[in-house]
Design a protein around this motif. Sequence first.
Motif, PDB file in Angstrom:
ATOM      1  N   MET A   1      -0.132  -8.678   3.579  1.00  0.00           N
ATOM      2  CA  MET A   1       0.450  -8.658   2.406  1.00  0.00           C
ATOM      3  C   MET A   1       2.066  -9.451   2.723  1.00  0.00           C
ATOM      4  SD  MET A   1      -0.421  -5.339   0.046  1.00  0.00           S
ATOM      5  CE  MET A   1      -0.285  -4.310   1.198  1.00  0.00           C
ATOM      6  N   SER A   2       2.710  -9.175   3.903  1.00  0.00           N
ATOM      7  CA  SER A   2       3.801  -9.689   3.842  1.00  0.00           C
ATOM      8  C   SER A   2       3.679 -11.132   4.242  1.00  0.00           C
ATOM      9  CB  SER A   2       4.491  -9.038   5.192  1.00  0.00           C
ATOM     10  OG  SER A   2       3.854  -9.359   6.467  1.00  0.00           O
ATOM     11  N   HIS A   3       2.379 -11.496   4.664  1.00  0.00           N
ATOM     12  CA  HIS A   3       2.225 -13.002   5.183  1.00  0.00           C
ATOM     13  C   HIS A   3       1.617 -13.749   3.861  1.00  0.00           C
ATOM     14  CE1 HIS A   3       3.403 -12.696   9.283  1.00  0.00           C
ATOM     15  NE2 HIS A   3       2.368 -11.746   9.448  1.00  0.00           N
ATOM     16  N   THR A   4       0.972 -13.303   2.962  1.00  0.00           N
ATOM     17  CA  THR A   4       0.090 -13.918   2.038  1.00  0.00           C
ATOM     18  C   THR A   4       0.770 -13.682   0.695  1.00  0.00           C
ATOM     19  OG1 THR A   4      -1.469 -11.926   1.574  1.00  0.00           O
ATOM     20  CG2 THR A   4      -2.284 -13.555   3.335  1.00  0.00           C
ATOM     21  N   GLY A   5       1.431 -12.756   0.741  1.00  0.00           N
ATOM     22  CA  GLY A   5       2.282 -12.564  -0.848  1.00  0.00           C
ATOM     23  C   GLY A   5       1.151 -11.647  -1.740  1.00  0.00           C
ATOM     24  N   GLU A   6       0.318 -11.224  -1.149  1.00  0.00           N
ATOM     25  CA  GLU A   6      -0.593 -10.223  -2.210  1.00  0.00           C
ATOM     26  C   GLU A   6      -0.050  -9.021  -2.612  1.00  0.00           C
ATOM     27  OE1 GLU A   6      -5.268 -11.274  -0.697  1.00  0.00           O
ATOM     28  OE2 GLU A   6      -3.922 -10.004   0.600  1.00  0.00           O
ATOM     29  N   SER A   7      -0.771  -8.389  -3.841  1.00  0.00           N
ATOM     30  CA  SER A   7       0.097  -6.852  -3.947  1.00  0.00           C
ATOM     31  C   SER A   7      -0.758  -5.942  -3.372  1.00  0.00           C
ATOM     32  CB  SER A   7      -0.136  -6.968  -5.573  1.00  0.00           C
ATOM     33  OG  SER A   7      -1.346  -7.128  -6.115  1.00  0.00           O
ATOM     34  N   GLY A   8      -0.437  -4.895  -3.783  1.00  0.00           N
ATOM     35  CA  GLY A   8      -0.960  -3.511  -3.230  1.00  0.00           C
ATOM     36  C   GLY A   8      -0.442  -2.731  -2.221  1.00  0.00           C
TER      37      GLY A   8
ATOM     38  N   HIS B   1      -2.054  -0.187   8.022  1.00  0.00           N
ATOM     39  CA  HIS B   1      -1.303  -0.922   8.701  1.00  0.00           C
ATOM     40  C   HIS B   1      -1.435  -2.658   8.632  1.00  0.00           C
ATOM     41  CE1 HIS B   1       1.799   1.766  10.264  1.00  0.00           C
ATOM     42  NE2 HIS B   1       0.835   2.549  10.643  1.00  0.00           N
ATOM     43  N   ALA B   2      -2.840  -2.840   8.584  1.00  0.00           N
ATOM     44  CA  ALA B   2      -3.499  -3.888   8.582  1.00  0.00           C
ATOM     45  C   ALA B   2      -3.108  -4.895   7.428  1.00  0.00           C
ATOM     46  CB  ALA B   2      -4.785  -3.937   9.101  1.00  0.00           C
ATOM     47  N   ALA B   3      -3.267  -3.960   6.313  1.00  0.00           N
ATOM     48  CA  ALA B   3      -3.039  -4.334   4.751  1.00  0.00           C
ATOM     49  C   ALA B   3      -1.529  -4.783   4.673  1.00  0.00           C
ATOM     50  CB  ALA B   3      -3.543  -3.416   3.931  1.00  0.00           C
TER      51      ALA B   3
ATOM     52  N   ASN C   1      -4.830  -6.598  -2.455  1.00  0.00           N
ATOM     53  CA  ASN C   1      -5.353  -6.859  -0.952  1.00  0.00           C
ATOM     54  C   ASN C   1      -6.376  -6.065  -0.961  1.00  0.00           C
ATOM     55  OD1 ASN C   1      -5.302  -5.986   2.122  1.00  0.00           O
ATOM     56  ND2 ASN C   1      -4.258  -8.032   2.076  1.00  0.00           N
ATOM     57  N   GLY C   2      -7.609  -6.299  -0.115  1.00  0.00           N
ATOM     58  CA  GLY C   2      -8.545  -5.475  -0.364  1.00  0.00           C
ATOM     59  C   GLY C   2      -8.522  -4.255   0.756  1.00  0.00           C
ATOM     60  N   LYS C   3      -7.731  -4.874   2.016  1.00  0.00           N
ATOM     61  CA  LYS C   3      -7.481  -3.620   2.704  1.00  0.00           C
ATOM     62  C   LYS C   3      -6.887  -2.278   2.365  1.00  0.00           C
ATOM     63  CE  LYS C   3      -8.647  -6.716   6.772  1.00  0.00           C
ATOM     64  NZ  LYS C   3      -7.881  -7.289   7.915  1.00  0.00           N
ATOM     65  N   ALA C   4      -6.050  -2.906   1.522  1.00  0.00           N
ATOM     66  CA  ALA C   4      -5.055  -1.731   0.710  1.00  0.00           C
ATOM     67  C   ALA C   4      -5.748  -0.925   0.063  1.00  0.00           C
ATOM     68  CB  ALA C   4      -3.684  -2.455  -0.009  1.00  0.00           C
ATOM     69  N   VAL C   5      -6.617  -1.447  -0.866  1.00  0.00           N
ATOM     70  CA  VAL C   5      -7.665  -0.630  -1.538  1.00  0.00           C
ATOM     71  C   VAL C   5      -8.369   0.325  -0.587  1.00  0.00           C
ATOM     72  CG1 VAL C   5      -9.515  -0.607  -3.115  1.00  0.00           C
ATOM     73  CG2 VAL C   5      -7.588  -2.367  -3.721  1.00  0.00           C
ATOM     74  N   GLY C   6      -8.905  -0.440   0.268  1.00  0.00           N
ATOM     75  CA  GLY C   6      -9.765   0.434   1.538  1.00  0.00           C
ATOM     76  C   GLY C   6      -8.839   1.653   2.005  1.00  0.00           C
TER      77      GLY C   6
END
Length: 175
Positions: A135-142, A129-131, A100-105
């Motif tokens: 991630m809980s909806h999209t299944g992305e990592s981070g 918090h946004a990330a 997730n890009g927001k997690a990196v940010g």
Amino acid sequence: MQRWQGGQGVPQPWQGQGAPSMLASHADRERAVDVLRAGFSEGRLDERELDQRVARAYQTRTVGELALLVADLPQGPVPLTSAAVAVPATFLPKTPPPTNGKAVGSLVCGVLTLMTAGLTGLPAVVLGHAARREMSHTGESGDGLALTGLVLGWLSVAGWAVLLTLLVVAGFAGV
């Protein structure tokens, strides 16, 4: 060790260059012997016949004689007769989900709180918090990145809150 025409380690067909009456070179003889050895290793020739043909190959004078020695053998890799079966998806390695890009940010802003005197703490908290929600909806990592950004961001916000509280208390005490 097999030496095949082309020098890339991949067996290539032996093709005598020129007319059948052209004199054979040492390289032509070696390529023909390689074809004979490959035929032996595939079980197409027995050891006695291999020895006879190899001896004859080193005695030949022309390319035509070499061609006769290997005429009944495949002169290179034999193609597969059936198409290769695809590997079932069950046995293929699973590709990891994207980060997730927001997690990196959030992590970047959290780390930058140390260099910006805490000014990037609030963006780290918001992005973290946004990330985690995405991630809980999209299944992305981070998730670890977002959590680290959240912790550093909240520490920065708490540091600013303590500093402002001390300034207010000092202001009232000095009045």
